[in-house]
Motif scaffolding. Structure first.
Motif, PDB file in Angstrom:
ATOM      1  N   LEU A 234      24.155 -10.100  53.098  1.00  0.00           N
ATOM      2  CA  LEU A 234      23.504 -10.191  51.793  1.00  0.00           C
ATOM      3  C   LEU A 234      23.157  -8.767  51.388  1.00  0.00           C
ATOM      4  O   LEU A 234      22.303  -8.128  52.005  1.00  0.00           O
ATOM      5  CB  LEU A 234      22.245 -11.056  51.861  1.00  0.00           C
ATOM      6  CG  LEU A 234      21.397 -11.089  50.583  1.00  0.00           C
ATOM      7  CD1 LEU A 234      22.191 -11.689  49.419  1.00  0.00           C
ATOM      8  CD2 LEU A 234      20.100 -11.856  50.801  1.00  0.00           C
ATOM      9  N   LEU A 235      23.836  -8.255  50.352  1.00  0.00           N
ATOM     10  CA  LEU A 235      23.695  -6.855  49.942  1.00  0.00           C
ATOM     11  C   LEU A 235      22.967  -6.766  48.609  1.00  0.00           C
ATOM     12  O   LEU A 235      23.187  -7.592  47.719  1.00  0.00           O
ATOM     13  CB  LEU A 235      25.071  -6.211  49.808  1.00  0.00           C
ATOM     14  CG  LEU A 235      25.963  -6.257  51.047  1.00  0.00           C
ATOM     15  CD1 LEU A 235      27.342  -5.729  50.721  1.00  0.00           C
ATOM     16  CD2 LEU A 235      25.341  -5.473  52.186  1.00  0.00           C
ATOM     17  N   LYS A 236      22.126  -5.723  48.479  1.00  0.00           N
ATOM     18  CA  LYS A 236      21.385  -5.517  47.235  1.00  0.00           C
ATOM     19  C   LYS A 236      21.432  -4.048  46.831  1.00  0.00           C
ATOM     20  O   LYS A 236      21.450  -3.156  47.684  1.00  0.00           O
ATOM     21  CB  LYS A 236      19.926  -5.971  47.383  1.00  0.00           C
ATOM     22  CG  LYS A 236      19.777  -7.466  47.610  1.00  0.00           C
ATOM     23  CD  LYS A 236      18.314  -7.878  47.637  1.00  0.00           C
ATOM     24  CE  LYS A 236      18.166  -9.383  47.818  1.00  0.00           C
ATOM     25  NZ  LYS A 236      16.751  -9.809  47.789  1.00  0.00           N
ATOM     26  N   ASN A 237      21.455  -3.816  45.538  1.00  0.00           N
ATOM     27  CA  ASN A 237      21.292  -2.468  44.996  1.00  0.00           C
ATOM     28  C   ASN A 237      20.657  -2.605  43.608  1.00  0.00           C
ATOM     29  O   ASN A 237      20.558  -3.712  43.069  1.00  0.00           O
ATOM     30  CB  ASN A 237      22.631  -1.735  44.911  1.00  0.00           C
ATOM     31  CG  ASN A 237      23.611  -2.382  43.967  1.00  0.00           C
ATOM     32  OD1 ASN A 237      24.332  -3.305  44.349  1.00  0.00           O
ATOM     33  ND2 ASN A 237      23.660  -1.926  42.727  1.00  0.00           N
ATOM     34  N   GLY A 238      20.213  -1.490  43.036  1.00  0.00           N
ATOM     35  CA  GLY A 238      19.575  -1.612  41.730  1.00  0.00           C
ATOM     36  C   GLY A 238      19.074  -0.303  41.173  1.00  0.00           C
ATOM     37  O   GLY A 238      19.307   0.777  41.725  1.00  0.00           O
ATOM     38  N   GLU A 239      18.365  -0.439  40.059  1.00  0.00           N
ATOM     39  CA  GLU A 239      17.792   0.716  39.371  1.00  0.00           C
ATOM     40  C   GLU A 239      16.514   0.287  38.655  1.00  0.00           C
ATOM     41  O   GLU A 239      16.267  -0.911  38.475  1.00  0.00           O
ATOM     42  CB  GLU A 239      18.779   1.308  38.368  1.00  0.00           C
ATOM     43  CG  GLU A 239      19.120   0.422  37.192  1.00  0.00           C
ATOM     44  CD  GLU A 239      20.354  -0.445  37.402  1.00  0.00           C
ATOM     45  OE1 GLU A 239      21.136  -0.153  38.319  1.00  0.00           O
ATOM     46  OE2 GLU A 239      20.536  -1.421  36.639  1.00  0.00           O
ATOM     47  N   GLU A 240      15.704   1.274  38.268  1.00  0.00           N
ATOM     48  CA  GLU A 240      14.484   0.986  37.539  1.00  0.00           C
ATOM     49  C   GLU A 240      14.284   2.012  36.425  1.00  0.00           C
ATOM     50  O   GLU A 240      14.851   3.111  36.438  1.00  0.00           O
ATOM     51  CB  GLU A 240      13.272   0.976  38.474  1.00  0.00           C
ATOM     52  CG  GLU A 240      12.932   2.312  39.087  1.00  0.00           C
ATOM     53  CD  GLU A 240      11.708   2.226  40.003  1.00  0.00           C
ATOM     54  OE1 GLU A 240      11.144   1.146  40.163  1.00  0.00           O
ATOM     55  OE2 GLU A 240      11.328   3.296  40.541  1.00  0.00           O
ATOM     56  N   TYR A 241      13.430   1.627  35.475  1.00  0.00           N
ATOM     57  CA  TYR A 241      13.118   2.496  34.338  1.00  0.00           C
ATOM     58  C   TYR A 241      11.622   2.417  34.080  1.00  0.00           C
ATOM     59  O   TYR A 241      11.018   1.329  34.130  1.00  0.00           O
ATOM     60  CB  TYR A 241      13.884   2.062  33.098  1.00  0.00           C
ATOM     61  CG  TYR A 241      13.441   2.756  31.829  1.00  0.00           C
ATOM     62  CD1 TYR A 241      13.896   4.042  31.525  1.00  0.00           C
ATOM     63  CD2 TYR A 241      12.552   2.138  30.942  1.00  0.00           C
ATOM     64  CE1 TYR A 241      13.488   4.686  30.363  1.00  0.00           C
ATOM     65  CE2 TYR A 241      12.140   2.773  29.783  1.00  0.00           C
ATOM     66  CZ  TYR A 241      12.597   4.047  29.489  1.00  0.00           C
ATOM     67  OH  TYR A 241      12.191   4.692  28.346  1.00  0.00           O
ATOM     68  N   LEU A 242      10.985   3.554  33.810  1.00  0.00           N
ATOM     69  CA  LEU A 242       9.549   3.594  33.527  1.00  0.00           C
ATOM     70  C   LEU A 242       9.298   4.483  32.319  1.00  0.00           C
ATOM     71  O   LEU A 242       9.761   5.636  32.275  1.00  0.00           O
ATOM     72  CB  LEU A 242       8.780   4.137  34.739  1.00  0.00           C
ATOM     73  CG  LEU A 242       7.278   4.340  34.558  1.00  0.00           C
ATOM     74  CD1 LEU A 242       6.578   3.012  34.250  1.00  0.00           C
ATOM     75  CD2 LEU A 242       6.671   5.004  35.787  1.00  0.00           C
ATOM     76  N   TYR A 243       8.555   3.939  31.359  1.00  0.00           N
ATOM     77  CA  TYR A 243       8.151   4.699  30.173  1.00  0.00           C
ATOM     78  C   TYR A 243       6.631   4.621  30.062  1.00  0.00           C
ATOM     79  O   TYR A 243       6.033   3.538  30.142  1.00  0.00           O
ATOM     80  CB  TYR A 243       8.807   4.113  28.926  1.00  0.00           C
ATOM     81  CG  TYR A 243       8.308   4.731  27.644  1.00  0.00           C
ATOM     82  CD1 TYR A 243       8.765   5.970  27.220  1.00  0.00           C
ATOM     83  CD2 TYR A 243       7.359   4.068  26.859  1.00  0.00           C
ATOM     84  CE1 TYR A 243       8.313   6.549  26.049  1.00  0.00           C
ATOM     85  CE2 TYR A 243       6.896   4.632  25.683  1.00  0.00           C
ATOM     86  CZ  TYR A 243       7.366   5.867  25.279  1.00  0.00           C
ATOM     87  OH  TYR A 243       6.906   6.426  24.113  1.00  0.00           O
ATOM     88  N   LYS A 244       5.995   5.767  29.884  1.00  0.00           N
ATOM     89  CA  LYS A 244       4.537   5.804  29.812  1.00  0.00           C
ATOM     90  C   LYS A 244       4.069   6.589  28.600  1.00  0.00           C
ATOM     91  O   LYS A 244       4.632   7.636  28.261  1.00  0.00           O
ATOM     92  CB  LYS A 244       3.951   6.446  31.077  1.00  0.00           C
ATOM     93  CG  LYS A 244       3.750   5.498  32.240  1.00  0.00           C
ATOM     94  CD  LYS A 244       2.977   6.192  33.350  1.00  0.00           C
ATOM     95  CE  LYS A 244       2.629   5.231  34.465  1.00  0.00           C
ATOM     96  NZ  LYS A 244       1.791   5.874  35.508  1.00  0.00           N
ATOM     97  N   GLU A 245       3.004   6.053  27.984  1.00  0.00           N
ATOM     98  CA  GLU A 245       2.240   6.785  26.983  1.00  0.00           C
ATOM     99  C   GLU A 245       0.789   6.808  27.427  1.00  0.00           C
ATOM    100  O   GLU A 245       0.436   6.250  28.473  1.00  0.00           O
ATOM    101  CB  GLU A 245       2.391   6.120  25.616  1.00  0.00           C
ATOM    102  CG  GLU A 245       3.765   6.300  24.987  1.00  0.00           C
ATOM    103  CD  GLU A 245       3.824   5.793  23.574  1.00  0.00           C
ATOM    104  OE1 GLU A 245       2.950   4.980  23.191  1.00  0.00           O
ATOM    105  OE2 GLU A 245       4.740   6.204  22.839  1.00  0.00           O
TER     106      GLU A 245
END
Length: 248
Positions: free
Chosen positions: A109-120
């Motif tokens: 069972l393989l997993k990969n990914g990405e994330e995004y963060l925006y802050k004010e």
């Protein structure tokens, strides 16, 4: 006198012919035995197989590039996505070919990914994409050693797409935290292939049991997205396989 001579000559010829046939049969038999010996493949001395279980921690990321032609899109804020840490799991079998070579196959069972963060100052927005696959790694390994064994190899991993989980969270100007989680299975390539490379070691814990610590680099060779998507997405991961193997 002539009759006696002819009888003796006939007997001589018959004896000579019989001897020649017998000799040919013996030679043919010896050649046949030699051919059989050549066809027999002797089993490798002390060759063995082992089954294993593993957990893989990886730092994963992706290569995201615009598609070409009429489907081309611009990355925009997606260019600011970063990698995530994931855990994968697997089982398999490793079998010796000779003193220095082994082959390995399994199910993962393989997993990969990405994330995004925006802050004010008074708000934030974040999402995490996690892609899941059922993989069937096939590898050719170079091995060296006994109590401590060096393992180096490469292979391919056919992967069947299981689904994408997107977890989104945000904080509004009133400092209220909210989140949602969405799972999808359609709109993505159902089958991808990755190349995989390993370099690590195995430490014997006894006659049968061993500990495996094997770093791994995996790179996806075809896009996670369908051909009409705006982007081409290729998963990447670098981590380490940690597990136990048992000789059978």
């Amino acid at each position: 006198f002539k009759l006696m001579f002819m009888k003796k000559l006939l007997i001589f010829l018959m004896v000579s012919l019989s001897y020649s046939l017998f000799a040919q049969l013996e030679i043919s038999k010896e050649n046949s035995e030699e051919e059989k010996d050549l066809m027999v493949i002797e089993p490798l001395p002390n060759a063995h197989s082992e089954v294993f279980i593993l957990a893989n921690w990886s730092k994963t990321t992706r290569e995201l590039i615009p598609n070409t032609g009429i489907f081309e899109g611009e990355l925009g804020e997606r260019a600011n996505e970063t990698g995530i840490d994931t855990w994968s799991f697997g089982i398999g079998i490793r079998n010796e070919i000779n003193r220095f070579l082994s082959w390995e196959g399994g199910l993962s069972l393989l997993k990969n990914g990405e994330e995004y963060l925006y802050k004010e100052l008074d708000s934030s927005y974040k999402y995490v994409n996690t892609y899941s696959y059922i993989g069937m790694p096939i590898k050719l390994l170079f091995t060296y050693g006994d109590k401590f064994k060096l393992i180096a190899g490469a292979g391919v991993v056919p992967q069947m797409f299981v689904g994408l989980k997107t977890k989104t969270s945000w904080t509004n100007s009133k400092n209220v935290n909210e989140s949602e989680e969405v799972k999808v299975k359609s709109g993505y390539n159902s089958f991808v292939v990755s190349g995989v490379f390993n370099l690590g070691g195995q430490v014997s814990l006894g006659q049968k049991l061993s500990l495996n610590i094997i770093p791994e680099y995996r790179l996806q060779l075809n896009s996670s997205f369908v051909s009409i998507d705006k982007f081409k997405h290729f998963g990447r991961s670098f981590g380490v396989n940690m597990g136990l193997s048992y000789k059978i």
